[in-house]
Design a protein around this motif. Structure first.
Motif, PDB file in Angstrom:
ATOM      1  N   UNK A  42       0.817  -1.213   0.000  1.00 39.17           N
ATOM      2  CA  UNK A  42       0.000   0.000   0.000  1.00 39.17           C
ATOM      3  C   UNK A  42       0.850   1.263   0.000  1.00 39.17           C
ATOM      4  N   UNK A  43       2.004   1.204   0.658  1.00 39.89           N
ATOM      5  CA  UNK A  43       2.838   2.409   0.673  1.00 39.89           C
ATOM      6  C   UNK A  43       4.312   2.044   0.660  1.00 39.89           C
ATOM      7  N   UNK A  44       4.935   2.293  -0.465  1.00 40.25           N
ATOM      8  CA  UNK A  44       6.382   2.111  -0.587  1.00 40.25           C
ATOM      9  C   UNK A  44       7.075   3.471  -0.533  1.00 40.25           C
ATOM     10  N   UNK A  45       6.340   4.481  -0.136  1.00 42.96           N
ATOM     11  CA  UNK A  45       6.882   5.837  -0.109  1.00 42.96           C
ATOM     12  C   UNK A  45       7.990   5.934   0.928  1.00 42.96           C
ATOM     13  N   UNK A  46       9.051   6.623   0.571  1.00 42.47           N
ATOM     14  CA  UNK A  46      10.224   6.853   1.422  1.00 42.47           C
ATOM     15  C   UNK A  46      10.906   5.553   1.859  1.00 42.47           C
ATOM     16  N   UNK A  47      10.821   4.530   1.074  1.00 38.94           N
ATOM     17  CA  UNK A  47      11.489   3.261   1.393  1.00 38.94           C
ATOM     18  C   UNK A  47      12.933   3.336   0.892  1.00 38.94           C
ATOM     19  N   UNK A  48      13.918   3.068   1.745  1.00 36.54           N
ATOM     20  CA  UNK A  48      15.319   3.168   1.315  1.00 36.54           C
ATOM     21  C   UNK A  48      15.733   2.079   0.315  1.00 36.54           C
ATOM     22  N   UNK A  49      15.014   0.967   0.277  1.00 40.46           N
ATOM     23  CA  UNK A  49      15.373  -0.135  -0.613  1.00 40.46           C
ATOM     24  C   UNK A  49      14.518  -0.178  -1.872  1.00 40.46           C
ATOM     25  N   UNK A  50      13.761   0.849  -2.131  1.00 40.27           N
ATOM     26  CA  UNK A  50      12.809   0.863  -3.236  1.00 40.27           C
ATOM     27  C   UNK A  50      13.478   0.640  -4.594  1.00 40.27           C
ATOM     28  N   UNK A  51      14.608   1.243  -4.811  1.00 43.50           N
ATOM     29  CA  UNK A  51      15.291   1.131  -6.103  1.00 43.50           C
ATOM     30  C   UNK A  51      15.743  -0.316  -6.368  1.00 43.50           C
ATOM     31  N   UNK A  52      16.131  -1.031  -5.327  1.00 43.79           N
ATOM     32  CA  UNK A  52      16.571  -2.420  -5.486  1.00 43.79           C
ATOM     33  C   UNK A  52      15.398  -3.394  -5.483  1.00 43.79           C
TER      34      UNK A  52
END
Length: 163
Positions: A42-52
């Motif tokens: 539901x919320x991947x906002x401000x996740x540090x691992x999002x790019x990977x």
């Protein structure tokens, strides 16, 4: 990702839940219909691992607006676990070891021991008939050897475990 069976959800490494967003039915070329459960965060906002974590670089949406999404075929996963348990059991290991021995031995017998290198006939029907005759000859010879060695009731070679 860790699966939470009581909630039917996944938990990512950052502690965010991916919940069921729908079920998709996919039909293969052979006509088999598989059911895949879709999970979305539901919320991947401000996740540090999002790019990977989020793949798909050809998306028109920018990375910061995308959410983690994947599909799981539950029936396939259950069957895979059953198969793994079956082939890693003692009987499964014994069958796999014997399969390797039997298949390689049959080709070695036909090629080396019988000195059979090529088909003597031409055409699909004739080659198929020749292959059947060759297989029958191989099986009869194998039966003869078993009768001579008094091993008629033994079908599998026992596995010995080295210490």
């Amino acid at each position: 990702m860790q699966y939470l069976p009581d909630e039917d959800a996944y938990l990512c490494s950052e502690g965010r839940k991916l919940v069921v967003s729908g079920i998709r039915h996919a039909k293969s070329r052979t006509g088999f219909v598989s059911e895949k459960t879709c999970y979305t965060c539901k919320s991947c906002k401000d996740c540090p691992r999002k790019a990977n974590c989020i793949h798909g670089n050809h998306s028109k949406q920018p990375l910061d607006k995308r959410m983690k999404h994947f599909e799981v075929a539950k029936v396939f996963q259950q069957e895979r676990q059953k198969d793994l348990a079956r082939i890693t059991s003692e009987h499964g290991i014994e069958l796999r070891v014997n399969r390797n021995i039997q298949a390689e031995g049959a080709f070695a017998d036909v090629k080396a021991d019988r000195n059979y290198r090529r088909f003597l006939t031409k055409g699909h029907v004739n080659v198929e008939a020749e292959t059947i005759l060759l297989a029958m000859a191989h099986n009869i010879f194998k039966l003869h050897c078993k009768i001579q060695a008094q091993r008629l009731g033994v079908h599998l070679i026992q596995i010995t475990v080295a210490a």
